[in-house]
Structure formats: structure tokens, C-alpha cells
Design a protein around this motif. Structure first.
Motif, PDB file in Angstrom:
ATOM      1  N   GLY A   1      21.879 -18.643 -20.116  1.00 13.69           N
ATOM      2  CA  GLY A   1      20.931 -17.622 -19.716  1.00 13.69           C
ATOM      3  C   GLY A   1      21.583 -16.357 -19.185  1.00 13.69           C
ATOM      4  O   GLY A   1      20.985 -15.279 -19.208  1.00 13.69           O
ATOM      5  N   GLN A   2      22.821 -16.485 -18.725  1.00 10.57           N
ATOM      6  CA  GLN A   2      23.571 -15.326 -18.243  1.00 10.57           C
ATOM      7  C   GLN A   2      24.451 -14.723 -19.343  1.00 10.57           C
ATOM      8  O   GLN A   2      25.114 -13.723 -19.102  1.00 10.57           O
ATOM      9  CB  GLN A   2      24.467 -15.733 -17.063  1.00 10.57           C
ATOM     10  N   PHE A   3      24.485 -15.353 -20.513  1.00  5.82           N
ATOM     11  CA  PHE A   3      25.357 -14.938 -21.609  1.00  5.82           C
ATOM     12  C   PHE A   3      26.818 -14.995 -21.188  1.00  5.82           C
ATOM     13  O   PHE A   3      27.623 -14.120 -21.536  1.00  5.82           O
ATOM     14  CB  PHE A   3      24.992 -13.529 -22.102  1.00  5.82           C
ATOM     15  N   VAL A   4      27.188 -16.031 -20.443  1.00  2.30           N
ATOM     16  CA  VAL A   4      28.576 -16.168 -19.987  1.00  2.30           C
ATOM     17  C   VAL A   4      29.127 -17.553 -20.327  1.00  2.30           C
ATOM     18  O   VAL A   4      29.946 -18.096 -19.594  1.00  2.30           O
ATOM     19  CB  VAL A   4      28.711 -15.889 -18.472  1.00  2.30           C
ATOM     20  N   VAL A   5      28.706 -18.130 -21.435  1.00  3.73           N
ATOM     21  CA  VAL A   5      29.243 -19.422 -21.863  1.00  3.73           C
ATOM     22  C   VAL A   5      30.717 -19.247 -22.190  1.00  3.73           C
ATOM     23  O   VAL A   5      31.112 -18.329 -22.913  1.00  3.73           O
ATOM     24  CB  VAL A   5      28.479 -19.952 -23.089  1.00  3.73           C
TER      25      VAL A   5
ATOM     26  N   LEU B   1      26.961 -12.313 -27.688  1.00  3.77           N
ATOM     27  CA  LEU B   1      25.886 -12.878 -28.504  1.00  3.77           C
ATOM     28  C   LEU B   1      26.329 -14.095 -29.298  1.00  3.77           C
ATOM     29  O   LEU B   1      25.489 -14.857 -29.783  1.00  3.77           O
ATOM     30  CB  LEU B   1      25.341 -11.810 -29.452  1.00  3.77           C
ATOM     31  N   ALA B   2      27.634 -14.295 -29.459  1.00  2.00           N
ATOM     32  CA  ALA B   2      28.143 -15.473 -30.169  1.00  2.00           C
ATOM     33  C   ALA B   2      28.684 -16.480 -29.163  1.00  2.00           C
ATOM     34  O   ALA B   2      29.418 -16.114 -28.238  1.00  2.00           O
ATOM     35  CB  ALA B   2      29.243 -15.075 -31.151  1.00  2.00           C
ATOM     36  N   PHE B   3      28.321 -17.732 -29.346  1.00  2.00           N
ATOM     37  CA  PHE B   3      28.923 -18.784 -28.531  1.00  2.00           C
ATOM     38  C   PHE B   3      30.430 -18.837 -28.818  1.00  2.00           C
ATOM     39  O   PHE B   3      30.860 -18.598 -29.953  1.00  2.00           O
ATOM     40  CB  PHE B   3      28.295 -20.136 -28.876  1.00  2.00           C
ATOM     41  N   PRO B   4      31.239 -19.179 -27.824  1.00  2.00           N
ATOM     42  CA  PRO B   4      32.676 -19.303 -28.070  1.00  2.00           C
ATOM     43  C   PRO B   4      33.001 -20.549 -28.888  1.00  2.00           C
ATOM     44  O   PRO B   4      32.276 -21.552 -28.820  1.00  2.00           O
ATOM     45  CB  PRO B   4      33.261 -19.407 -26.668  1.00  2.00           C
ATOM     46  N   ILE B   5      34.079 -20.470 -29.659  1.00  2.00           N
ATOM     47  CA  ILE B   5      34.597 -21.683 -30.303  1.00  2.00           C
ATOM     48  C   ILE B   5      35.134 -22.572 -29.195  1.00  2.00           C
ATOM     49  O   ILE B   5      35.885 -22.115 -28.327  1.00  2.00           O
ATOM     50  CB  ILE B   5      35.709 -21.344 -31.311  1.00  2.00           C
ATOM     51  N   PRO B   6      34.778 -23.856 -29.153  1.00  5.37           N
ATOM     52  CA  PRO B   6      35.200 -24.719 -28.036  1.00  5.37           C
ATOM     53  C   PRO B   6      36.715 -24.777 -27.877  1.00  5.37           C
ATOM     54  O   PRO B   6      37.451 -24.810 -28.858  1.00  5.37           O
ATOM     55  CB  PRO B   6      34.629 -26.093 -28.421  1.00  5.37           C
ATOM     56  N   GLN B   7      37.162 -24.798 -26.632  1.00  8.65           N
ATOM     57  CA  GLN B   7      38.594 -24.847 -26.353  1.00  8.65           C
ATOM     58  C   GLN B   7      39.236 -26.093 -26.940  1.00  8.65           C
ATOM     59  O   GLN B   7      40.374 -26.051 -27.415  1.00  8.65           O
ATOM     60  CB  GLN B   7      38.824 -24.816 -24.833  1.00  8.65           C
ATOM     61  N   ARG B   8      38.515 -27.197 -26.919  1.00 10.75           N
ATOM     62  CA  ARG B   8      39.064 -28.427 -27.486  1.00 10.75           C
ATOM     63  C   ARG B   8      39.396 -28.235 -28.963  1.00 10.75           C
ATOM     64  O   ARG B   8      40.410 -28.725 -29.451  1.00 10.75           O
ATOM     65  CB  ARG B   8      38.072 -29.575 -27.314  1.00 10.75           C
ATOM     66  N   GLU B   9      38.544 -27.519 -29.676  1.00  7.44           N
ATOM     67  CA  GLU B   9      38.793 -27.264 -31.087  1.00  7.44           C
ATOM     68  C   GLU B   9      39.969 -26.315 -31.269  1.00  7.44           C
ATOM     69  O   GLU B   9      40.797 -26.487 -32.160  1.00  7.44           O
ATOM     70  CB  GLU B   9      37.527 -26.692 -31.740  1.00  7.44           C
ATOM     71  N   LEU B  10      40.037 -25.305 -30.422  1.00  6.22           N
ATOM     72  CA  LEU B  10      41.160 -24.369 -30.486  1.00  6.22           C
ATOM     73  C   LEU B  10      42.481 -25.077 -30.217  1.00  6.22           C
ATOM     74  O   LEU B  10      43.507 -24.770 -30.846  1.00  6.22           O
ATOM     75  CB  LEU B  10      40.958 -23.240 -29.473  1.00  6.22           C
TER      76      LEU B  10
END
Length: 449
Positions: free
Chosen positions: A90-94, A430-439
């Protein structure tokens, strides 16, 4: 009592998976795992498809999170933080380490893993209509999964061109670390999968139940897909196929509120079934939306005030001293509607609007005419988006509808916790981050900004 569906799923998967643990169905995208199985019969394939539906039910996908993401990241709703849930979206800070980004990524790719096994399996009688129908369902589910991944993690709204990795085999030793495909490549994959599904599924084999992917559901998904890629002509053609089937009805005003507590209603094209065994309890939409439970998700007064006083849709909200919540999803056991017929009608109206077809207004007004609401004098994009907002609110559409038209996310309620200036279209937020685990696991994957 365990449902027939659950018994069938457990029985089939128990016979299919003979020499490895059940976690083969939940692979991480970039990790190679041994897969030893014996998929020999159509029953095996059907069991795997049921597994895909069950994975879509999860709270990290359509069971809750994917739906809520599109509402709290829009002008429809916000998280009040009652239980601390959905605050960062909701804060756009994922962040890349946030469970929201990681869990939904893994869950959607686990759905894709199931479909890939079905699509690539060669069994006795592989060319029969019945087997091809099951494989068509797998193609359609995979298309929906990639559409959902792209809309959440892709860069098409942020000015970039990277989408998500395309994985079409359960295990590929030659491509253990896939790179991100472009946005256009992922959309092409979605379109090709839907075309394949439509080509190999025979309508005569449709079960008639919206809890399965039927040929009408495939056409409905095609209409959604074509709107996203702005192919208005094909969007209209696909939606009209569903309309012309005469298998569905717009819920009338007298039945609208009750329709949310009736599973497999006449306005449902595709829904995910929730049995006793599927009960998500305190991780369900019911729990997060309703005041008697967590009640983290509140509706903005801007959305609530957009309804006419006589509009029956206003009755599926509660306003208690200015705290507004939706009454959709009234219990643990309500199926989640992925495609309602009302969406298809609005998809058709939207496509006709772009084609300057005079019938656009007729179809646009079919929804408010069945809601006791004011109708529109003209069919234009703003009116289509307004009616979609009112009809499909709290069902996981609003953020994506705004993004399709390059609209900013405007702050309309002080309960919203992002910046007062809103979120401009093109912002990396506006885009979710690619998960760190995947990176960490995949050296070939690039992060979002």
C-alpha cells in the motif's frame, strides 16, 4: 469431510509421483531438481491440472494476495495496518526481500510447473479429444499465470522492457538459469498459449462448471489478453464468443448482493473452488476484508461515493462511522471469481469503444441497467474505466486497469499511505521487485530498479 475433488487429487498424485517427494511440484524457478515420474494416463494429467487449480487457490495467489495487491495499489482501497498486513504494498515500498514479492513469485511459478508437466507429457491416446482438452486447460492456465506474473513484476509500466523468465518445461538442463524475457516476448507467449488452448479444446467436452477452465473461459481470457495488448478487434471477437454462447447472465439487481455467497452462479465464467480442505482461515480474503476479522483493507470514500444511492452495488459495502469495507467474499468458503461474465461484457464494450462501434454504449449500459444505477450518455474510455471500477472493485482489477491506460495512481483518501502527490505512471515503484532469493540463485536474472 474431504471432497471428491480432494480425494481424486490425492489419489492421482499419489500414483503419479512414485519416486520423489511432493516438493517436485513446487520448484524454484532457477533450481534444478530431480523429477522422476510416471505420467501414463489421462487421469494422471487430470490430477496434475487439479494440482494447478489448488496452487492458484493459495493465499499468496488468487486466494488473497494477488487480488489485494491490485486494490491497495490504487484509488480503491488501503491497508490500515490493523494486523500489519499489506502495509508495504500500500505504500509502494515492497523490497526484494519482502515476503509479498517472494511468495507470489514462487506460487505462480509452481502453477506453471504443473502445467508444463501436463503440456509436455506424452501418454497413450495423446491425440484423443479428451487428452487434448486437458492439455488445452494447461495451456490456458499457463497463459493466465504468465499474464499475472508480467503485470506484477514486468517493467511495462515503469518505462523498461524486461518481463519475466519464460519456462515451458518442468526441468531444462540446458537452461537452468533463464534470463528475463522482454515484455513483448511474454505477451506473445500468453497469446500463443491461449491460441493453442482454443484450438485443441472441444466445447462438447466442457463440464458446464465454472470451477474448470472451459472453452468459454479461454475466450474470456483471450478478451482480457487482447485488451492488454490493445488488439481491440480480436478482443471484441473473443468476448463476443462468450456472449454468443448464451451460457451466462449478468446478475440482476435483485440477486447481485446474494450472488457473492452463491458458488457457481450463472454469471461465473471461471472461479476457483474452495472446499473444507481448501479453507484458508485467517489468510483468506474474507479475513482480510471484513471488520470482524483482521479487517486491514478499507475502501476509500472516493470509491464508495462513486455509487448512486440506488445502486445495489453499494449494498456490498459497510460504512461504520466512516470506516468502509467490502462485503464481497462473505465467508471462508466462497469461491474466488477469476472471471465474471460482467467483466466479459465490459471487455466487449471497451473493445467496441476503440473500434467506434455504436453498439459500445449498449453493452456498457447493460451493467448499470442491472444495478439500479445511472446509465451513460456516451461510450468512451473514461466511462468504461469508471464502470469497470464500480463493477469489479475489490476483485483485483483496478491497478491493472489504470496501468493499461498510463494513468497515475492518485491519492484520494487520507487513509492511503503513499506520498500525497501520488505515484506517477512510469515510476519504478509500479513494478514489484524480482525476489532477492531469485537474484541470488540465478546469475542471469536482472533486478527491477
Amino acid at each position: 469431510m474431504m471432497s471428491f475433488r480432494k480425494i481424486f487429487l490425492v489419489t492421482v498424485l499419489g500414483s503419479v509421483i512414485t519416486s520423489c517427494s511432493e516438493d517436485f511440484l513446487d520448484p524454484e524457478l532457477s533450481r534444478s531438481k530431480d523429477f522422476t515420474t510416471s505420467v501414463n494416463t489421462i487421469e494422471d494429467l487430470q490430477g496434475l491440472i487439479l494440482g494447478a487449480y489448488d496452487r492458484m487457490n493459495a493465499s499468496t495467489y488468487y486466494g488473497r494476495d494477488y487480488v489485494v495487491f491490485a486494490e491497495v495499489r490504487s484509488d480503491n482501497a488501503f491497508s490500515n495496518g490493523n494486523s500489519g498486513r499489506f502495509v508495504s504494498p500500500g505504500q509502494f515500498v515492497v523490497s526484494a526481500t519482502d515476503a509479498y514479492a517472494d511468495d507470489t513469485w514462487q506460487q505462480i511459478y509452481s502453477v506453471i510447473a504443473n502445467t508444463n508437466i501436463v503440456i509436455n507429457s506424452q501418454i497413450e491416446g495423446d491425440e484423443t479429444d479428451e487428452v487434448q482438452y486437458v492439455k488445452g486447460q494447461a495451456y490456458a492456465i499457463r497463459a493466465l499465470a504468465y499474464m499475472d506474473l508480467l503485470r506484477l513484476y514486468g517493467q511495462q509500466y515503469t518505462g523498461g522492457n524486461l518481463g519475466v523468465p519464460i519456462v515451458t518445461e518442468f526441468k531444462n538442463d540446458n537452461n537452468k538459469f533463464p534470463s528475463r524475457a522482454t515484455v513483448a516476448e511474454v505477451w506473445n507467449q500468453v497469446g500463443e498459449d491461449l491460441e493453442k488452448a482454443a484450438a485443441i479444446m472441444k466445447p462438447s467436452l466442457d463440464s458446464g462448471s465454472p470451477t474448470e477452465m472451459t472453452t468459454s473461459a479461454v475466450f474470456a481470457l483471450q478478451s482480457r489478453y487482447y485488451l492488454n495488448v490493445e488488439d481491440w478487434q480480436n478482443a471484441a471477437i473473443a468476448a463476443k464468443k462468450v456472449i454468443d454462447s448464451q451460457n451466462y447472465d449478468i446478475a440482476p439487481a435483485s440477486e447481485f448482493a446474494k450472488s457473492w455467497s452463491v458458488n457457481e452462479g450463472s454469471n461465473s465464467v471461471f472461479e476457483l473452488a474452495f472446499t473444507d480442505a481448501d479453507n484458508l482461515g485467517n489468510t483468506s480474503l474474507f479475513y482480510i476484508y471484513h471488520e470482524t476479522n483482521y479487517g486491514d483493507i478499507e475502501v476509500t470514500s472516493d470509491l464508495y461515493d462513486s455509487y448512486d444511492a440506488a445502486d445495489v452495488r453499494k449494498t456490498v459495502y459497510t460504512d461504520v462511522e466512516g470506516v468502509i469495507r467490502t462485503a464481497k467474499y462473505p465467508s471462508f468458503y466462497d469461491n474466488v471469481r477469476v472471471i465474471r461474465y460482467e467483466e466479459v461484457v465490459l471487455n466487449y464494450a471497451e473493445a467496441l469503444t476503440h473500434l467506434n462501434d455504436p453498439n459500445a454504449l449498449t453493452y456498457l449500459n447493460m451493467i448499470p441497467q442491472n444495478r439500479g444505477a445511472s446509465t451513460y450518455a456516451i461510450a468512451n474510455v473514461d466511462n468504461v474505466l469508471q464502470e469497470r471500477r464500480k463493477e469489479l472493485a475489490m476483485e483485483g482489477f483496478r491497478f491493472f486497469d489504470l496501468m493499461r491506460y498510463g494513468r497515475d495512481i492518485v491519492k484520494v483518501d487520507q487513509g492511503q499511505t503513499f506520498a500525497d502527490g501520488g505515484i506517477s505512471f512510469g515510476s519504478p515503484e509500479l513494478a514489484f521487485p524480482i525476489p532477492q532469493r531469485e537474484l541470488n540463485a540465478n546469475p542471469n536474472i536482472e533486478p527491477n530498479q
